[in-house]
Design an enzyme around this catalytic site. Sequence first.
Site, PDB file in Angstrom:
ATOM      1  CB  SER A 111      13.326  -4.462 -82.856  1.00  0.00           C
ATOM      2  OG  SER A 111      13.903  -3.221 -82.570  1.00  0.00           O
TER       3      SER A 111
ATOM      4  CG  ASP B 257       7.275  -0.220 -84.013  1.00  0.00           C
ATOM      5  OD1 ASP B 257       7.179  -0.750 -85.139  1.00  0.00           O
ATOM      6  OD2 ASP B 257       8.333  -0.199 -83.351  1.00  0.00           O
TER       7      ASP B 257
ATOM      8  CG  HIS C  79      10.993  -1.034 -86.255  1.00  0.00           C
ATOM      9  ND1 HIS C  79      10.536  -0.898 -84.966  1.00  0.00           N
ATOM     10  CD2 HIS C  79      12.161  -1.731 -86.155  1.00  0.00           C
ATOM     11  CE1 HIS C  79      11.385  -1.461 -84.125  1.00  0.00           C
ATOM     12  NE2 HIS C  79      12.374  -1.984 -84.824  1.00  0.00           N
TER      13      HIS C  79
END
Length: 262
Positions: free
Chosen positions: A217, A120, A72
């Site tokens: 992230s 992801d 992402h």
Amino acid sequence: MKVLLLITLVSLLLGIGALAGQFDIAEDEVRIVGGNATTIEQFPYIAQLRIDNQFECGACIISPKWVLTAGHCTNGYTELIENITLRVGATEFDQTANEAITLANLYIHPLYNETTQDYDISILLLNNNLVFGNKINSIALPPPNLVLPAGTLATVAGWGTLTYLGALPTQLQEVTVPIITNEECALRYNDTNTYISDRNLCAGYDQGGRDTCSGDSGGPLTANGVLYGVVSGGIGCADAKYPGTYTNVSSVRSFITSVTGL
């Protein structure tokens, strides 16, 4: 996604003229959420991923020319890799004085699902090989299809916010959290839209208090010198009910090997 909240936070901070390096953070204040300040020498395999020279995510160095991050973090930039750069080898949040490292290509997992965040993971190919030393180095990859036992203590690092909707740090942070089973993790998230699959690892304490947060992230979750997870998402930060979720590197090992040969 840990990164979406960061975008909103940074926009707000810029709107009021505040810079990350200007936050007044006491030396004994906890970092990440419930963690501690650390140095790049302890995590030489971590990198900052920037888009249009704005901090976006963490990333994990796996060889002189290959880097992992969350899917992402780079979704939508496959044809715009010139907008993405990395910074390596520094403890400080503000690394704009360091040379920007450019990409030759990026590879998002072909099964990446933007809605569920399944698969992801994204692989970055650098234009030039990194020169390794005590501040820049790689992290080992796990074998395929390995399941970490519940209770295994793993360490995550990053430059994400120190609390939910809180301030950005001035330097790299670390926190140690225990792995929980995917079955338990799915139960915790059963009243939400968060999807837990075999491509996930989950980690956190029953009482909460320690976790990754917005901006972490793409960063590394490691144990015993091996990269087992890449920070993916979760609800809030350090919430007692909702543990942090990570991409299980072992579960996407075949994709990593097919792209990098590692």
